[in-house]
Design a protein around this motif. Structure first.
Motif, PDB file in Angstrom:
ATOM      1  N   VAL A 129      -0.645  90.501  73.897  1.00 33.82           N
ATOM      2  CA  VAL A 129      -0.636  91.271  72.657  1.00 33.82           C
ATOM      3  C   VAL A 129       0.797  91.496  72.186  1.00 33.82           C
ATOM      4  CG1 VAL A 129      -1.333  93.403  71.510  1.00 33.82           C
ATOM      5  CG2 VAL A 129      -2.773  92.430  73.331  1.00 33.82           C
ATOM      6  N   LYS A 131       3.058  93.632  70.222  1.00 29.04           N
ATOM      7  CA  LYS A 131       3.003  95.019  69.746  1.00 29.04           C
ATOM      8  C   LYS A 131       4.166  95.273  68.784  1.00 29.04           C
ATOM      9  CE  LYS A 131       0.717  96.773  73.913  1.00 29.04           C
ATOM     10  NZ  LYS A 131      -0.410  97.500  73.306  1.00 29.04           N
ATOM     11  N   TYR A 166      -2.891  88.147  70.274  1.00 31.51           N
ATOM     12  CA  TYR A 166      -3.273  89.175  69.298  1.00 31.51           C
ATOM     13  C   TYR A 166      -2.033  89.932  68.850  1.00 31.51           C
ATOM     14  CZ  TYR A 166      -8.018  88.377  71.040  1.00 31.51           C
ATOM     15  OH  TYR A 166      -9.207  87.797  71.407  1.00 31.51           O
ATOM     16  N   GLU A 168      -0.831  93.835  67.556  1.00 33.00           N
ATOM     17  CA  GLU A 168      -1.208  95.240  67.455  1.00 33.00           C
ATOM     18  C   GLU A 168      -0.173  95.980  66.618  1.00 33.00           C
ATOM     19  OE1 GLU A 168      -1.589  99.267  70.219  1.00 33.00           O
ATOM     20  OE2 GLU A 168      -1.981  97.300  71.133  1.00 33.00           O
ATOM     21  N   ILE A 173      -5.783  96.347  66.584  1.00 32.90           N
ATOM     22  CA  ILE A 173      -5.631  94.996  67.110  1.00 32.90           C
ATOM     23  C   ILE A 173      -6.097  93.975  66.070  1.00 32.90           C
ATOM     24  CG2 ILE A 173      -6.328  93.353  68.895  1.00 32.90           C
ATOM     25  CD1 ILE A 173      -4.622  95.490  70.037  1.00 32.90           C
TER      26      ILE A 173
END
Length: 313
Positions: A129, A131, A166, A168, A173
């Motif tokens: 992820v 971020k 992904y 975020e 998300i």
């Protein structure tokens, strides 16, 4: 004497030395190549080489901790650095994404911290992820004497080379989003971190501008060119037909709002004119991996070096 460096954010630290001491260190080492996301910076200073032997024995040399950062092609660059002082004792170690190369005789460390987005990429149950509003990795950047950040090269990566699954932002998300928007959010997160954590009286701050690529000949007035292969001459003049990449405006916008002073190494336009400066089919990927985003050495990055060097002293 800790040190750090980053990938696509790259940092250079010079411990709190006088300008003369810094100069003599560079005179002794001759040149150090810093690679970050397809570009390198070669710090060169050959004006008074006769000072080097005495400086090597001086107390200033023993006290210093010059902190310089490398990224990408790290091993090759460290070999270049070592070749300049081949008799010097050194240690090299790696922990995770951080590579540390230390010249024991000089108390000089070179560290590489691979951080391509500046913000965090965290492995979670759903996958990797990105971020956009988190910089836990910034803990490593504190206490640095000189920081040189950069990011952009990886923001448009897709497919197998994309190092995240992904995104975020704000606790939400997403599978993907507009990359320029994501870049700006991440850059604002970085700017907030700098404003909250860096003391400009102790750390000199730079941001390396956008390093451009040449994959569309229309942008430089040659519609039939699909990439940089076969380009042998730079563009003449001081303007680029296709204009500056939009990311340049994002960088300048974010820097203009920061509370802490950050000097922009604005290398984009001068690099855009050098459509002839890339490895093209002679890069690591050969003709199948046409490389029109990294740079040949010696070449364009030597000019970046001159700009940085004059700002350092």
């Amino acid at each position: 004497m800790p040190i750090i460096l980053f990938h696509h954010l790259f940092t250079c630290w010079f411990c709190a030395l006088s300008a003369a001491a810094r100069e003599m260190l560079l005179l002794q080492m001759a040149a150090i190549c810093l690679q970050a996301g397809g570009f390198s910076i070669r710090l060169t200073l050959f004006t008074k080489p006769q000072l080097a032997p005495s400086f090597r024995k001086s107390s200033a040399a023993k006290r210093m901790a010059a902190r310089i950062c490398f990224t990408l092609n790290t091993d090759g660059n460290l070999l270049v650095a070592h070749s300049l002082v081949p008799s010097a004792q050194f240690n090299i170690s790696r922990v995770g994404d951080v590579t540390t190369f230390e010249f024991l005789d000089y108390e000089v460390k070179v560290m590489v911290d691979r951080s391509v987005y500046l913000v965090d990429v965290v492995m979670e149950k759903i996958g990797r992820v990105l971020k956009l509003d988190s910089i836990q990795g910034g803990k490593l950047w504190k206490g640095v004497d000189m920081l040189i950040f950069n990011t952009w090269h990886w923001w448009n990566r897709r497919g197998p080379t994309q190092p995240w699954d992904y995104i975020e932002v704000g606790g939400v998300i997403k599978k993907d989003m507009d990359r320029m928007q994501a870049f700006e959010i991440a850059l604002n997160t970085w700017a907030g971190w700098v404003d909250a954590n860096i003391d400009p009286s102790k750390s000199l701050l730079f941001f390396q501008g956008i390093s451009p690529s040449h994959y569309n000949g229309t942008l430089w007035g040659e519609p039939k060119a699909k990439n940089c292969v076969g380009q042998k001459q730079p563009l003449l003049g001081t303007t680029y037909p296709g204009g500056l990449p939009p990311a340049v405006d994002v960088v300048k916008k974010v820097l203009s709002k920061m509370k802490k002073p950050v000097k922009l190494l604005d290398i984009t336009l001068l690099s855009l004119l050098r459509k002839d400066g890339h490895p093209s089919m002679y890069g690591l990927g050969g003709s199948t991996g046409m490389d029109c985003s990294h740079w040949c050495l010696a070449g364009v990055p030597d000019t970046w070096n001159e700009l940085l060097y004059n700002l350092i002293l």
